[in-house]
Scaffold this active site. Structure first.
Site, PDB file in Angstrom:
ATOM      1  N   CYS A  44      27.433  57.344  12.793  1.00  0.00           N
ATOM      2  CA  CYS A  44      27.692  57.278  14.233  1.00  0.00           C
ATOM      3  C   CYS A  44      26.867  56.161  14.867  1.00  0.00           C
ATOM      4  O   CYS A  44      27.373  55.378  15.685  1.00  0.00           O
ATOM      5  CB  CYS A  44      27.348  58.611  14.898  1.00  0.00           C
ATOM      6  SG  CYS A  44      28.294  60.022  14.288  1.00  0.00           S
ATOM      7  N   ASP A 462     -11.269  37.655  13.531  1.00  0.00           N
ATOM      8  CA  ASP A 462     -11.998  36.743  14.404  1.00  0.00           C
ATOM      9  C   ASP A 462     -13.421  37.321  14.568  1.00  0.00           C
ATOM     10  O   ASP A 462     -13.664  38.469  14.211  1.00  0.00           O
ATOM     11  CB  ASP A 462     -11.247  36.681  15.743  1.00  0.00           C
ATOM     12  CG  ASP A 462     -11.982  35.841  16.761  1.00  0.00           C
ATOM     13  OD1 ASP A 462     -12.515  34.805  16.370  1.00  0.00           O
ATOM     14  OD2 ASP A 462     -12.010  36.252  17.935  1.00  0.00           O
ATOM     15  N   ASP A 660      -6.385  32.764  19.345  1.00  0.00           N
ATOM     16  CA  ASP A 660      -5.995  33.554  18.178  1.00  0.00           C
ATOM     17  C   ASP A 660      -4.474  33.691  18.071  1.00  0.00           C
ATOM     18  O   ASP A 660      -3.957  34.136  17.047  1.00  0.00           O
ATOM     19  CB  ASP A 660      -6.609  34.959  18.243  1.00  0.00           C
ATOM     20  CG  ASP A 660      -8.127  34.918  18.189  1.00  0.00           C
ATOM     21  OD1 ASP A 660      -8.653  34.108  17.411  1.00  0.00           O
ATOM     22  OD2 ASP A 660      -8.774  35.687  18.927  1.00  0.00           O
TER      23      ASP A 660
END
Length: 782
Positions: A44, A462, A660
């Site tokens: 469906c 980082d 970043d």
């Protein structure tokens, strides 16, 4: 260049330009979520996707069978949400637009108890057949079975009355060009009913008296199979009912989040009294009271009182936070101690909790890559099963010469085949996994993000703001121009850095503020990625603040040790160096624990930072990280991650700054730290809602457990069909057993997915052990 903004976090800077692009603007893209009613299996969902994907105005569609939702990206210039809804309705389903506040609007229908009357009626009709079958088990033969004419009436009521939803769904799926599971159920049960009716009507001399007298008592009467059809429909419907309840309640983490806000709140009246009012009647600006043990109803700001609040529903951290006048309150927070009076700043979907609920709803409605395999299989599943059933019927009749045996074998094949288990395998696990992740303060953007995080073997981190607190302080300074005082140099540096957003810049600004140093007016601000920031100060000239090289400063070789482990910010005027500051940033308290937990899980941890190599090596040495790279520009980070991927690694990146973002976009999975920049959060595939680095460990472990669960579900669903269909074809399973097995297959997949809801992180397990030990000590003392 004027009014440039700082684009770095803890890494160097980049020049920004205002050059206009000639590239044509991308077409507008709007998003809507629909609640879909009437889906019975994955076919469906696939049919709705097939229909909508054919529309030129639709960019992307993801229909979640388990969540009963559809996420649609479309071109608002070509169509409207109402038109998209109409397209879905034409496929035979009922689609309703999810308004912004619809998740928070509790209707009487949502809270009312709905009894499954159709299912109850089905089992009432089945009861006489169960009594008759019980007689067979105790040696009574067919004596307890009702007369055939009663069997016919009961089977007809079930087949063409109580089973009507099966017919509607089957017909809608056929019209849509993609047959679903209900087609198999209808074909199988109608065949049983028609064949049994034929045997009954042709038995005896054909008179009404003969038909009414026919029965199984005494061994007389035709060998009909009405009970098989009724039992198949009853078992399948029961399975669907249990499946729906599990999806809407046990798997639905959204309801658990919505339950965190109270239905009624204490509202302050103009005369100062407090009255209980419905939460929906509260407006922004109203003053509410939250007492000990109650939940905060909206986002707001404390105006009086004090208390301790637990915001674990958003941050995943169960440590109570002190709240007093001026502090921000979040909807859903538990007031553990004290009493607070707060002014409403946001309600409903505009709160942080509302944002989380909507994000979770969108993410649960997305589709993982592992689901694509199930989609391809379910697209051809029903036609293949019908073909197998026809072949089974033909071969069995030819080999045995018994049409009734051949028919039962073919019906068993139709009934036991179950695309539902395949369709539920992925979305059920995704719903459970997303809910667990949200409970632990991790917001995955979509199912693909969760799947990617579950497959990583390398995490790149980082430094500033990720491993460290992100609030460096000045620990030393060196002045080249002795004619200037330290405060003078600091004032100049802070004036320029006031136009930056880097943690080191913030440290200089805070230091200047603490010393009551006023900031100067600056112009012609430029940000140079990988170096620093420069600006013009009237009467001084061009001021540069950034790396030692950028400020044309050469530091003496014999410097105190702190300069080897601290970040350096140098200052120059007209390329004449003035001096430099050493800034140090402490590690977060749980950073060592988080790194150890990741490494124990077999994850390779790598540190990449724009800071100088000596600082990066020092931090890596403290944490036991073997690979550490310093002086990395954003491009360098992205390139290094790409190299790791080329070597076959699945890499995740965690950071909190604009610089970043390139690395995050390159990585397979990415995590934006709490209170990171908007760019970082939009680039990341998951947001961490707490400052603790343990959220990364929790995200990886939850995602990994979810991926394992998906694979287990898919394996079971495939094996079930691969074994069940041949067993049914060879006559080892009759239609009743096949129906029960089919219903149990879907339930078992859901139960396996529910195991994820019991997932506990390392912190929770440690807390459990700690609490157990504390309780044991108390009992011993007692």
């Amino acid at each position: 260049m004027n009014d440039a903004t700082r684009t770095a976090n803890n890494d160097p800077y980049e020049v920004e330009t205002d050059i206009q692009s000639n590239t044509p603007l991308a077409p507008k893209r709007a998003h809507l979520q629909l609640a879909i009613e009437g889906m019975t299996c994955q076919a469906c969902a696939s049919r709705i996707e097939k229909v909508l994907n054919k529309k030129p105005a639709v960019y992307e569609v993801n229909v979640n069978f388990a969540g009963e939702t559809a996420n649609v990206d479309y071109d608002p210039a070509q169509t409207t949400p109402e038109q998209v809804t109409e397209w879905v309705n034409k496929t035979g389903f009922v689609a309703n637009l999810q308004a912004a506040d619809s998740l928070f609007a509790k209707s009487d229908e949502d809270t009312a108890t709905v009894y499954p009357w159709r299912l109850i009626a089905l089992w009432v009709c089945l009861l006489p057949f169960l009594v008759g079958m019980a007689g067979m088990l105790v040696g009574q033969g067919m004596a307890w079975m009702p007369p055939v004419w009663i069997q016919f009436i009961l089977a007809t009521i079930v087949q063409f009355g109580l089973a009507l939803p099966f017919y509607k769904s089957a017909w809608a799926s056929i019209k849509g060009g993609l047959a679903n599971m209900d087609v198999l159920v209808v074909i199988g049960t109608v065949t049983i009913w028609a064949y049994s009716t034929y045997l009954w009507l042709t038995h005896g001399d054909g008179t009404l008296s003969s038909l009414l007298q026919s029965g199984h008592a005494g061994g007389h009467g035709p060998a009909v199979y009405f009970e098989a059809g009724v039992m198949v429909i009853a078992f399948v419907r029961t399975g669907k009912y249990l499946e729906e309840r599990t999806k809407k309640h046990s798997l639905n983490s959204i309801d658990l989040l919505l339950s965190l806000t109270p239905d009624e709140v204490e509202q302050q009246q103009p005369n100062g009294d407090f009255h209980n009012v419905a939460l929906q009647a509260v407006q922004v600006g109203d003053i509410l009271r939250a007492k000990q043990g109650s939940r905060v109803a909206t986002d707001g700001v404390v105006i009086s009182g004090a208390g301790w609040c637990v915001e674990s529903h958003l941050t995943g951290e169960s440590v109570p936070l002190k709240k007093e006048a001026g502090d921000v309150l979040l909807a859903g927070a538990l007031v553990e101690n004290g009493s607070l009076l707060y002014r409403v700043s946001a309600k409903g979907s505009d709160t942080k909790l509302g944002d989380m609920v909507q994000a979770l709803s969108d993410a649960q409605g997305s589709k993982a890559n592992l689901a694509r395999l199930a989609d391809r299989v379910t697209a051809i599943f029903v036609p293949v099963v019908v073909t197998i059933a026809l072949v089974t019927f033909g071969l069995t009749w030819w080999l045995t010469g018994m049409v009734d045996t051949a028919l039962m074998h073919a019906v068993s094949v139709l009934v036991i085949a179950c695309p539902c288990a395949l369709g539920l395998a992925t979305p059920a696990a995704i719903m459970a996994g997303m809910g667990v992740a949200a409970r632990h303060g991790v917001w995955f953007k979509d199912a693909q993000s969760l799947e990617a995080a579950g497959n990583i073997d390398t995490v790149v981190l980082d430094k500033t703001g990720t491993l460290t607190i992100g609030k460096p302080t000045i620990v030393d300074q060196v002045m080249v121009d002795k004619s200037l005082a330290v405060d003078d140099v600091l004032q100049i540096a802070a004036s320029v850095e006031a136009h930056a957003s880097h943690p080191l810049a913030t440290a200089l600004i805070n230091a200047a503020s603490e010393r009551n140093l006023p900031l100067m007016t600056v112009t012609d601000i430029s940000v140079i990625k990988g170096a620093g920031i420069q600006a013009n100060i009237e009467g001084l000239g061009v001021v540069k603040v950034g790396t030692a090289e950028f400020a044309n400063l050469t530091l003496p070789k014999l410097m105190p040790k702190v300069w080897q482990i601290a970040s350096t910010v140098a200052i120059s005027i007209n390329d004449e160096p003035l001096g430099a500051f050493a800034l140090a940033d402490d590690l977060k308290d749980d950073t060592p624990q988080a790194i150890t937990a990741l490494q124990d899980a077999g994850i390779n941890v790598i540190l990449m930072s724009g800071d100088k190599q000596s600082v990066v090596d020092h931090v890596a040495g403290q944490l036991g990280i073997e690979q550490a790279y310093g002086k990395m520009s954003p491009r360098d980070k992205a390139s290094q991650i790409a190299l790791l991927q080329t070597a076959g690694h699945k890499v995740a990146m965690a950071g909190d700054g604009v610089n970043d973002a390139p690395a995050m976009a390159t990585a397979d999975a990415s995590f934006a730290m709490f209170e990171g920049t908007d760019v970082a959060q939009h680039s990341a595939s998951a947001r961490l809602m707490g400052e603790s680095l343990m959220h990364i460990d929790a995200a990886q472990k939850i995602a990994n457990a979810t991926v394992r669960n998906i694979k287990q579900n898919l394996f079971f669903a495939f094996i079930y069909n691969c074994l069940g269909i041949p067993l049914a074809a060879f006559g080892f399973l009759n239609p009743m057993i096949a129906a029960a097995a089919m219903a149990l297959s879907s339930i078992s997949v859901l139960m396996n997915a529910l195991r994820l809801t019991r997932f506990k992180t390392e912190v929770e397990l440690n807390n459990t052990v700690s609490n157990t030990q504390t309780d044991s000590k108390r009992l011993t003392k007692t």
